[in-house]
Design a protein around this motif. Structure first.
Motif, PDB file in Angstrom:
ATOM      1  N   CYS A 145       0.830  -1.213   0.000  1.00  0.00           N
ATOM      2  CA  CYS A 145       0.000   0.000   0.000  1.00  0.00           C
ATOM      3  C   CYS A 145       0.862   1.260   0.000  1.00  0.00           C
ATOM      4  N   ASP A 146       0.638   2.133  -0.968  1.00  0.00           N
ATOM      5  CA  ASP A 146       1.410   3.380  -1.066  1.00  0.00           C
ATOM      6  C   ASP A 146       1.155   4.311   0.105  1.00  0.00           C
ATOM      7  N   GLU A 147      -0.014   4.206   0.741  1.00  0.00           N
ATOM      8  CA  GLU A 147      -0.368   5.132   1.807  1.00  0.00           C
ATOM      9  C   GLU A 147      -0.165   4.549   3.205  1.00  0.00           C
TER      10      GLU A 147
ATOM     11  N   ARG B  55       9.731   2.655  -5.628  1.00  0.00           N
ATOM     12  CA  ARG B  55       8.531   3.485  -5.518  1.00  0.00           C
ATOM     13  C   ARG B  55       8.392   4.057  -4.109  1.00  0.00           C
ATOM     14  N   PRO B  56       8.416   5.387  -3.938  1.00  0.00           N
ATOM     15  CA  PRO B  56       8.213   5.956  -2.598  1.00  0.00           C
ATOM     16  C   PRO B  56       6.751   5.883  -2.184  1.00  0.00           C
ATOM     17  N   ARG B  57       6.505   5.862  -0.902  1.00  0.00           N
ATOM     18  CA  ARG B  57       5.132   5.895  -0.401  1.00  0.00           C
ATOM     19  C   ARG B  57       4.622   7.338  -0.381  1.00  0.00           C
ATOM     20  N   ILE B  58       3.316   7.467  -0.188  1.00  0.00           N
ATOM     21  CA  ILE B  58       2.720   8.788   0.030  1.00  0.00           C
ATOM     22  C   ILE B  58       2.991   9.181   1.490  1.00  0.00           C
TER      23      ILE B  58
ATOM     24  N   TYR C 133       9.448  19.036   1.320  1.00  0.00           N
ATOM     25  CA  TYR C 133      10.266  17.864   1.654  1.00  0.00           C
ATOM     26  C   TYR C 133       9.356  16.667   1.880  1.00  0.00           C
ATOM     27  N   ASP C 134       9.601  15.611   1.095  1.00  0.00           N
ATOM     28  CA  ASP C 134       8.868  14.356   1.207  1.00  0.00           C
ATOM     29  C   ASP C 134       9.748  13.371   1.969  1.00  0.00           C
ATOM     30  N   PRO C 135       9.397  13.018   3.213  1.00  0.00           N
ATOM     31  CA  PRO C 135      10.265  12.141   4.003  1.00  0.00           C
ATOM     32  C   PRO C 135      10.315  10.709   3.494  1.00  0.00           C
ATOM     33  N   LYS C 136       9.297  10.281   2.776  1.00  0.00           N
ATOM     34  CA  LYS C 136       9.292   8.913   2.262  1.00  0.00           C
ATOM     35  C   LYS C 136      10.280   8.744   1.120  1.00  0.00           C
ATOM     36  N   ALA C 137      10.401   9.776   0.278  1.00  0.00           N
ATOM     37  CA  ALA C 137      11.361   9.744  -0.820  1.00  0.00           C
ATOM     38  C   ALA C 137      12.681  10.395  -0.427  1.00  0.00           C
ATOM     39  N   ASP C 138      12.714  11.070   0.744  1.00  0.00           N
ATOM     40  CA  ASP C 138      13.890  11.780   1.224  1.00  0.00           C
ATOM     41  C   ASP C 138      14.399  12.752   0.154  1.00  0.00           C
TER      42      ASP C 138
END
Length: 623
Positions: free
Chosen positions: A201-203, A291-294, A317-322
């Motif tokens: 699950c991406d989320e 694939r990064p998560r949401i 800043y997206d912490p899942k994709a850093d």
């Protein structure tokens, strides 16, 4: 037994507290009241209860009979409307037997009101779904969403999948997954398919991809026969976002991995994702391992001072994709030394300086519409302003208007789009910082026109008064000030001689300041926010130059850690945090990258089409 019943056969929802929700069974969305008078509605129900003018009878498994008015039930149920109008035997026969529905549930469905509670919702939702009473289904989902806790979230998530409730599923996925794993006995009973679906699950709300491996191990250790699924679950890990040290020390060296040559070979292949990913900011999103998560929080920095002048640049800043990404919806004018507040669907930008003018004007960004809007200006120009949010009201304090420092303060009520003065502070302050704690506004440090300050005071909205508390141990102008885990943290700043990396915490129990771990980089005029359960500090001025450095402080570890730096060196910036995943999704790295890939693919296809058309035209020129 139907497919849904089979899938839910072993699911028993757990509710920590008894709850209930009352709605109309005939039309929970209240459309009936718009079309029929309340008196007519009452009369129809009264006639049904008295078995008067009824033209049909429903019979449950236990032979309980329910006289009904076909036209009324048809108005709320597509199922019964089709049943009563399809011209088959049911249309002619005045009695229909309804299988697999208990009489107490049928009584609720055909009654005037439904009281949804934890005792009946597991049976009521399948019945409402079966009879296509979509308003009642929505109310059941609403009730379950309110009942979500760490113990029952997995069972409710299973319900959401069975009954195609995307909103309920998303609400389930927002729960902190590691807390669910620790608290819920349902986790260990998940099937392989259910666990793998969660991992994919991406989320999924999980702070670190390292934790996903620990979850897999815990699930397998519960029943040793589950080892046969390990390879499949390992293939679902997002290796590009696993720490290299964790991969080497925990995953590669785990006994489960060492037992299988196939898994060792698989990890050798997967290790390239850890090596290759740092240089691939736009990776193959169809490969789950890239694939990064949401994210469930998104950090936003707005404006600031960069390369000798103010900027209107915004980064997220997206912490899942850093990864830091440039935000395309920038305002028309640059701004530095301003305030930033997130409230509802808006980012509010307060005061500041554009290199020439000192602002009293304010702007707001509509996150849903993705456009900038005007709002009422403040009563006074405020550069180096301190802002805070308390009970839905924005407060702006102190600042500099080009002539002098202020100790005035004012508040903004969004519903009225109006600023009004509140009581003056005890000190003149610009370059201070403010935060909310327990319904009060606290402000610390700053510059009064001659000295950097160490004083701290708070404003009580109920009494419209300011009061001083204990002074900090150090004078701090350009300070960062934040409410974190029940304490106030004062970070960095300028003491009149040097930029500081020292930090101190105000303990409300003992009413005193104590020293905390030093930041890695000395800085003043930086962005600060509580993000992903840590304190983040971004950018600032280190005494020599503006910086793009980012670091974070964790309450439990009590140490600072370097994070991915911003794309631009900047000081005098402002920051806020998105916490609504519906607002976050369009700006997440996953969605932004997907749009970029689509754009590149469309451009490639357009180029191919153009070349083919030119080639066809070239061939036709010979005819």
């Amino acid at each position: 037994m139907n497919n849904q019943s089979e899938r839910l056969a072993n699911t028993n929802l757990r509710f920590s507290n008894r709850r209930y929700l009352t709605c109309s069974s005939l039309d929970p969305n209240a459309e009936t009241y718009r079309r029929l008078s309340l008196q007519a509605f009452e009369t129809l129900n009264e006639l049904r209860c008295q078995n008067k003018l009824c033209d049909f009878t429903l019979v449950c498994d236990d032979s309980t009979e329910f006289p009904i008015h076909r036209i009324v039930l048809s108005a709320s149920s597509s199922y019964f409307k089709a049943l009563f109008t399809n011209g088959m035997n049911e249309t002619k026969n005045p009695v229909v037997y309804i299988k697999d529905i208990q009489s107490e549930i049928m009584k609720l469905i055909i009654g005037k009101h439904v009281i949804i509670n934890s005792d009946n919702v597991e049976r009521l939702l399948p019945a409402a779904d079966r009879f296509q009473m979509f308003g009642l289904v929505a109310k059941c989902n609403e009730f379950l969403e309110k009942c979500l806790d760490f113990d029952n979230v997995l069972g409710i998530r299973k319900f959401s999948i069975c009954f195609y409730s995307e909103s309920l599923k998303k609400a389930s996925d927002r729960k902190n997954f590691m807390k669910v794993v620790e608290s819920s006995s349902e986790f260990l009973e998940l099937s392989f398919e259910e666990l793998n679906d969660l991992i994919l699950c991406d989320e999924l709300n999980i702070k670190s991809e390292n934790d996903v491996f620990d979850v897999i191990v815990k699930w397998i250790e519960y029943r040793s026969a589950r080892k046969e699924y390990l390879e499949y679950l390992i293939r679902s890990l997002r290796f590009a976002y696993i720490d290299k040290s964790f991969f080497i020390e925990k995953i590669r060296s785990h006994p489960f991995i060492k037992e299988s040559n196939e898994l060792i070979n698989l990890l050798d292949i997967c290790s390239k994702y850890l090596i290759d990913f740092p240089n691939q900011r736009v990776a193959n999103l169809t490969d789950i391992r890239f694939r990064p998560r949401i994210p469930h929080e998104l950090l936003v920095v707005v404006g600031g001072w960069s390369i000798g002048s103010p900027t209107h640049s915004i980064e997220t800043y997206d912490p899942k994709a850093d990864i830091w990404q440039n935000f395309e919806y920038v305002d028309r004018a640059p701004r530095a030394y301003h305030g930033c507040i997130l409230l509802g669907d808006y980012i509010y930008i307060i005061g500041g300086f554009d290199g020439t003018q000192y602002f009293n004007n304010c702007r707001k960004f509509n996150i849903v519409k993705r456009e900038w809007e005007e709002m009422a200006p403040m009563n006074i120009k405020r550069c180096y302003v301190s802002v805070a949010l308390c009970n839905g009201i924005i407060y702006a304090m102190g600042g500099f208007d080009g002539y002098g420092r202020h100790k005035t303060a004012e508040k903004y009520i969004p519903e009225k789009n109006q600023w009004s003065f509140i009581a003056e502070m005890n000190e003149y302050r610009s370059d201070a910082s403010a935060t909310e704690f327990n319904g009060k506004i606290y402000i610390c440090g700053g510059f009064n026109g001659s000295d950097c300050l160490d004083s701290v005071e708070f404003y009580d909205p109920d009494t419209n008064r300011w009061a001083l508390i204990a002074r900090m141990s150090t004078r701090r102008s350009g300070v960062g000030f934040i409410n974190y885990f029940g304490s106030l943290y004062a970070l960095g700043g300028y003491d009149g001689f040097i930029r500081l990396n020292t930090c101190e915490r105000y303990d409300f129990t003992y009413r005193r300041w104590t020293q905390e771990a030093d930041m890695i980089t000395p800085r003043s005029n930086f962005g600060v926010a509580v993000f992903d359960d840590d304190i983040y500090v971004m950018g600032g001025f280190n005494g020599i130059t503006t910086v793009a450095n980012v670091e974070c402080y964790n309450f439990e570890r009590k140490e600072w850690k370097i994070k991915e730096k911003m794309n631009m060196n900047r000081s005098a910036l402002a920051a806020c945090v998105f916490k609504d995943i519906e607002l976050i999704r369009p700006f997440s790295a996953l969605v932004v990258k997907t749009k970029l890939e689509d754009k590149l693919n469309r451009k490639f296809l357009n180029n191919v089409f153009g070349l083919s058309q030119n080639y066809i035209s070239y061939l036709r020129s010979f005819n």
